[in-house]
Motif scaffolding. Structure first.
Motif, PDB file in Angstrom:
ATOM      1  N   GLN A 501      -5.348  12.148   1.624  1.00  0.00           N
ATOM      2  CA  GLN A 501      -4.837  11.400   0.475  1.00  0.00           C
ATOM      3  C   GLN A 501      -3.615  10.574   0.878  1.00  0.00           C
ATOM      4  O   GLN A 501      -3.463   9.414   0.473  1.00  0.00           O
ATOM      5  CB  GLN A 501      -4.484  12.388  -0.636  1.00  0.00           C
ATOM      6  N   GLN A 502      -2.747  11.150   1.724  1.00  0.00           N
ATOM      7  CA  GLN A 502      -1.564  10.425   2.184  1.00  0.00           C
ATOM      8  C   GLN A 502      -1.966   9.191   2.989  1.00  0.00           C
ATOM      9  O   GLN A 502      -1.368   8.120   2.853  1.00  0.00           O
ATOM     10  CB  GLN A 502      -0.683  11.338   3.043  1.00  0.00           C
ATOM     11  N   VAL A 503      -2.995   9.322   3.835  1.00  0.00           N
ATOM     12  CA  VAL A 503      -3.456   8.182   4.622  1.00  0.00           C
ATOM     13  C   VAL A 503      -3.949   7.061   3.709  1.00  0.00           C
ATOM     14  O   VAL A 503      -3.593   5.888   3.877  1.00  0.00           O
ATOM     15  CB  VAL A 503      -4.571   8.622   5.590  1.00  0.00           C
ATOM     16  N   LEU A 504      -4.771   7.419   2.706  1.00  0.00           N
ATOM     17  CA  LEU A 504      -5.300   6.402   1.793  1.00  0.00           C
ATOM     18  C   LEU A 504      -4.193   5.755   0.981  1.00  0.00           C
ATOM     19  O   LEU A 504      -4.203   4.544   0.729  1.00  0.00           O
ATOM     20  CB  LEU A 504      -6.349   7.030   0.872  1.00  0.00           C
ATOM     21  N   VAL A 505      -3.189   6.562   0.568  1.00  0.00           N
ATOM     22  CA  VAL A 505      -2.053   6.004  -0.192  1.00  0.00           C
ATOM     23  C   VAL A 505      -1.324   4.979   0.675  1.00  0.00           C
ATOM     24  O   VAL A 505      -0.982   3.876   0.217  1.00  0.00           O
ATOM     25  CB  VAL A 505      -1.100   7.132  -0.642  1.00  0.00           C
ATOM     26  N   ASN A 506      -1.069   5.317   1.945  1.00  0.00           N
ATOM     27  CA  ASN A 506      -0.357   4.390   2.832  1.00  0.00           C
ATOM     28  C   ASN A 506      -1.128   3.084   2.994  1.00  0.00           C
ATOM     29  O   ASN A 506      -0.557   1.983   2.902  1.00  0.00           O
ATOM     30  CB  ASN A 506      -0.143   5.042   4.201  1.00  0.00           C
ATOM     31  N   ILE A 507      -2.435   3.186   3.255  1.00  0.00           N
ATOM     32  CA  ILE A 507      -3.227   1.987   3.542  1.00  0.00           C
ATOM     33  C   ILE A 507      -3.376   1.123   2.286  1.00  0.00           C
ATOM     34  O   ILE A 507      -3.219  -0.106   2.332  1.00  0.00           O
ATOM     35  CB  ILE A 507      -4.602   2.384   4.103  1.00  0.00           C
ATOM     36  N   ILE A 508      -3.652   1.762   1.126  1.00  0.00           N
ATOM     37  CA  ILE A 508      -3.833   0.977  -0.103  1.00  0.00           C
ATOM     38  C   ILE A 508      -2.516   0.345  -0.526  1.00  0.00           C
ATOM     39  O   ILE A 508      -2.472  -0.800  -1.008  1.00  0.00           O
ATOM     40  CB  ILE A 508      -4.413   1.884  -1.214  1.00  0.00           C
ATOM     41  N   THR A 509      -1.399   1.065  -0.358  1.00  0.00           N
ATOM     42  CA  THR A 509      -0.094   0.501  -0.704  1.00  0.00           C
ATOM     43  C   THR A 509       0.204  -0.714   0.177  1.00  0.00           C
ATOM     44  O   THR A 509       0.698  -1.746  -0.312  1.00  0.00           O
ATOM     45  CB  THR A 509       1.006   1.567  -0.518  1.00  0.00           C
ATOM     46  N   ASN A 510      -0.096  -0.615   1.454  1.00  0.00           N
ATOM     47  CA  ASN A 510       0.096  -1.771   2.343  1.00  0.00           C
ATOM     48  C   ASN A 510      -0.787  -2.938   1.910  1.00  0.00           C
ATOM     49  O   ASN A 510      -0.384  -4.107   1.984  1.00  0.00           O
ATOM     50  CB  ASN A 510      -0.220  -1.389   3.787  1.00  0.00           C
ATOM     51  N   ALA A 511      -2.024  -2.623   1.496  1.00  0.00           N
ATOM     52  CA  ALA A 511      -2.926  -3.678   1.036  1.00  0.00           C
ATOM     53  C   ALA A 511      -2.374  -4.356  -0.216  1.00  0.00           C
ATOM     54  O   ALA A 511      -2.462  -5.581  -0.366  1.00  0.00           O
ATOM     55  CB  ALA A 511      -4.308  -3.102   0.777  1.00  0.00           C
ATOM     56  N   ALA A 512      -1.793  -3.547  -1.124  1.00  0.00           N
ATOM     57  CA  ALA A 512      -1.189  -4.126  -2.326  1.00  0.00           C
ATOM     58  C   ALA A 512      -0.031  -5.044  -1.958  1.00  0.00           C
ATOM     59  O   ALA A 512       0.146  -6.120  -2.547  1.00  0.00           O
ATOM     60  CB  ALA A 512      -0.720  -3.010  -3.261  1.00  0.00           C
ATOM     61  N   ASP A 513       0.774  -4.638  -0.961  1.00  0.00           N
ATOM     62  CA  ASP A 513       1.858  -5.504  -0.500  1.00  0.00           C
ATOM     63  C   ASP A 513       1.306  -6.813   0.058  1.00  0.00           C
ATOM     64  O   ASP A 513       1.911  -7.883  -0.118  1.00  0.00           O
ATOM     65  CB  ASP A 513       2.668  -4.794   0.590  1.00  0.00           C
ATOM     66  N   ALA A 514       0.149  -6.754   0.763  1.00  0.00           N
ATOM     67  CA  ALA A 514      -0.396  -7.936   1.424  1.00  0.00           C
ATOM     68  C   ALA A 514      -0.950  -8.956   0.434  1.00  0.00           C
ATOM     69  O   ALA A 514      -0.881 -10.161   0.678  1.00  0.00           O
ATOM     70  CB  ALA A 514      -1.500  -7.525   2.404  1.00  0.00           C
ATOM     71  N   VAL A 515      -1.513  -8.485  -0.719  1.00  0.00           N
ATOM     72  CA  VAL A 515      -2.151  -9.422  -1.658  1.00  0.00           C
ATOM     73  C   VAL A 515      -1.240  -9.815  -2.803  1.00  0.00           C
ATOM     74  O   VAL A 515      -1.619 -10.657  -3.631  1.00  0.00           O
ATOM     75  CB  VAL A 515      -3.451  -8.812  -2.218  1.00  0.00           C
ATOM     76  N   GLU A 516      -0.061  -9.220  -2.874  1.00  0.00           N
ATOM     77  CA  GLU A 516       0.835  -9.509  -4.000  1.00  0.00           C
ATOM     78  C   GLU A 516       1.199 -10.991  -3.988  1.00  0.00           C
ATOM     79  O   GLU A 516       1.628 -11.564  -2.988  1.00  0.00           O
ATOM     80  CB  GLU A 516       2.092  -8.663  -3.905  1.00  0.00           C
TER      81      GLU A 516
END
Length: 613
Positions: A501-516
């Protein structure tokens, strides 16, 4: 000093002479056989590679004539071969296909054998208008079969392999499509090798060779029958055919040898051959035997020299037997000295061993501390992520709390006015908001606690669902949309639920930063089972990963975000977590834009219980 008797001396001399003669006679033959066998083994490898290269090149183009024969434009052209527009369109089509496939020439022949359109229509030497009815590939195709033929082009004067296929218009055969593939590139790849590679036709005529002067020469006598069969198909156009002066032989009835007398030079070759019946070729690898015979002579000479040296050493040894007692005494003294030194070195080695044991113990302690530090670092990464969530979570809790306050006040007023039904509805809404805040709190508490090291089968859908609860605030802040596709069948993976879950949180959060702030703010999470593994991909539609940072993206403390916006630990921690699971984590740029993170984990059976973490 001890001396040999005359009789014994002559006995040893006679024995040495006999051994020398036997070694010279039988050793030379044995060494030659051994080195020729080595050369044959190497030649078989070369032969297999040459056959595979030729077969692969031919198989690449064999089905193409049939594909073009099914083209509607080609069929329409053969139905009306005199139409100039159809001819022009056919020429351009074949030229485009020829450039795309990198073949030599492509052309279409009418039922009378005359070429109608060709890929080389606009070249000085064009096939258009040429009659190829005498070629076997045309004769086979016009009868409804696939044709194969190799020859020297009568128009281009270039060697090539021809593939043909009939063109069916309705129930009739209206023409033939022909592909020509040049063999110069394959022949050029043979240059520079230690061995000679030649290709011969069924008549023994060399069609391909590393030596240009050997082309169109025959390894077999050019009898009238062979010349007549070759002339009938005009396989070699107007090329001059001649016999290559060769003498056949063998070595011990096992290996085929061939002596070539060419340009006043005589060369002996070991010959290895393999037929290619489909192509009508025989591939021959010729290995010069000079190296093997030279090595054999060198080996025999070395053996004779060794034998001579051994004999000389024997005589010297016999002459020195008188001094054996003195040497034995010296050896005893040396042995005692050696034992003393060994004892000293043993003591030194014991001390070194003690120091090594101490160092090993220290290294084990350091390794345990390193593992503990790594676990603390993972926990620190999660706590850092929770710290970044705090502002958004405050907003998530404040809204339900304000609503609870409002519903509670309304419920009190409604009870005073005896409107029990409406008051009960407000109380139910308060209960729902409390459940929502409890769910958020539970997910955050599970995410923040330290996991144990046990791995087991976990349901990927449950992990993704909990992850969506945690990253909802970040997706909302970035106005991003998370699209989840886990397939129809449940996916069980070998992992720890909280760490995954921590891995997915890190990757999805980074993705959110990238598309913001971008027009396309979709984040796509997909999972599929493949060959005993489960592949989880997370793709954003952002700018992707720059080549300059692709190799460092999983390094600790490396971050492209501004100061205060991250520790640079998220992807490094995620990489090590997935590695601990026995999987892999990789990133690349999607062909359509954006970054694509791929997590590969071991698939588990659905019956395995989920490991508590």
């Amino acid at each position: 000093m001890f001396k040999l008797s005359s009789n014994r001396r002559w006995f040893w001399i006679a024995l040495l002479a006999a051994l020398t003669a036997a070694l010279a006679i039988y050793g030379s033959n044995f060494a030659t056989r051994a080195y020729l066998d080595q050369a044959a083994s190497r030649g078989k490898t070369t032969l297999r590679l040459a056959v595979a290269a030729l077969q692969g090149q031919l198989n690449r183009f064999e089905p193409l004539p049939s594909l073009i024969a099914d083209n509607d434009d080609i069929k329409e052209l053969l139905a009306d071969p005199g139409n100039p527009k159809l001819r022009a369109r056919g020429d351009l089509y074949l030229k485009q296909i020829n450039a795309l496939l990198q073949s030599s020439d492509i052309y279409v022949i009418g039922p009378d054998g005359v070429t109608i359109v060709a890929s080389n229509f606009d070249r000085p030497i064009s096939f258009v208008g040429e009659n190829f009815s005498y070629r076997p590939y045309f004769q086979d195709a016009i009868e409804g079969k696939r044709g194969r033929f190799f020859a020297l082009g009568t128009t281009s004067l270039k060697r090539g392999y021809y593939f043909s296929a009939p063109v069916h218009v309705g129930d009739a055969i209206r023409g033939v499509v022909v592909f020509k593939v040049e063999v110069d590139a394959i022949e050029a790849s043979w240059l520079g090798g230690d061995d000679e590679i030649i290709v011969t036709d069924p008549e023994g005529i060399i069609f391909m060779a590393e030596r240009p002067e050997w082309l169109y020469t025959s390894l077999l006598p050019l009898t009238p029958e062979r010349l007549a069969r070759t002339a009938a198909s005009r396989r070699y156009a107007n090329a001059s055919l001649r016999e290559l002066p060769v003498t056949r032989g063998n070595f011990e009835n096992r290996l085929s040898l061939m002596t070539v007398n060419f340009d006043r030079q005589q060369s002996e070759y070991l010959v290895l051959s393999e037929a290619m019946p489909d192509a009508g070729w025989t591939i021959n690898v010729l290995l010069d035997t000079r190296s093997a015979r030279t090595q054999a002579l060198t080996t025999v000479a070395a053996a004779l020299l060794t034998l001579g040296l051994a004999a000389l050493a024997g005589f010297v040894l016999l002459q020195r037997r008188a001094r054996l007692t003195e040497r034995m005494e010296m050896q005893r003294f040396a042995r005692e000295e050696l034992e003393r030194r060994v004892e000293e070195r043993t003591h030194d080695l014991a001390l070194v061993n003690t120091r090594l044991e101490t160092e090993v113990a220290e290294r084990r302690t350091t390794e345990q501390q390193l593992r503990q530090t790594q676990a603390d670092l993972i926990q620190a990464g999660k706590l850092a992520a929770l710290g970044q969530m705090s502002a958004a979570l405050s907003h998530e809790f404040n809204q339900p709390l304000a609503a609870v306050k409002t519903y509670a006040d309304n419920a009190a007023v409604l009870i005073e006015r005896n409107r029990v039904t409406e008051a009960r509805d407000n109380v139910a809404r308060i209960s729902g908001l409390a459940d929502r805040m409890a769910s958020i709190s539970r997910h955050l508490r599970n995410f923040a606690r330290k996991p144990n090291e046990k791995l087991g089968a976990i349901d990927l859908a449950d992990v993704v669902h909990d992850t969506q609860e945690i990253v909802a605030w970040r997706l909302k802040a970035a106005d991003a949309t998370l699209l989840v596709d886990l397939g129809r069948a449940p996916l069980m993976v070998k992992a720890g639920s909280v760490r995954l879950q921590q891995v997915l949180v890190n990757i999805i959060t980074n993705a959110a930063d990238a598309v913001e702030g971008l027009p396309d703010r979709r984040i796509e999470l997909q999972a599929r089972r493949k060959a005993g593994r489960v592949l989880v991909t997370v793709r954003d539609h952002g700018p992707g990963v720059a080549d300059a940072i692709a190799e460092r993206i999983f390094d600790p403390f490396f971050s492209t975000k501004g100061v205060g916006k991250g520790l640079g630990l998220g992807l490094s921690i995620s990489y090590n977590i997935i590695k601990d699971f026995g999987g892999s984590l990789a990133v690349l740029n999607h062909p359509e834009g954006g970054a694509l993170f791929t997590i590969e984990l071991e698939a588990m059976r659905n019956t395995v219980r989920e490991a508590a973490e």
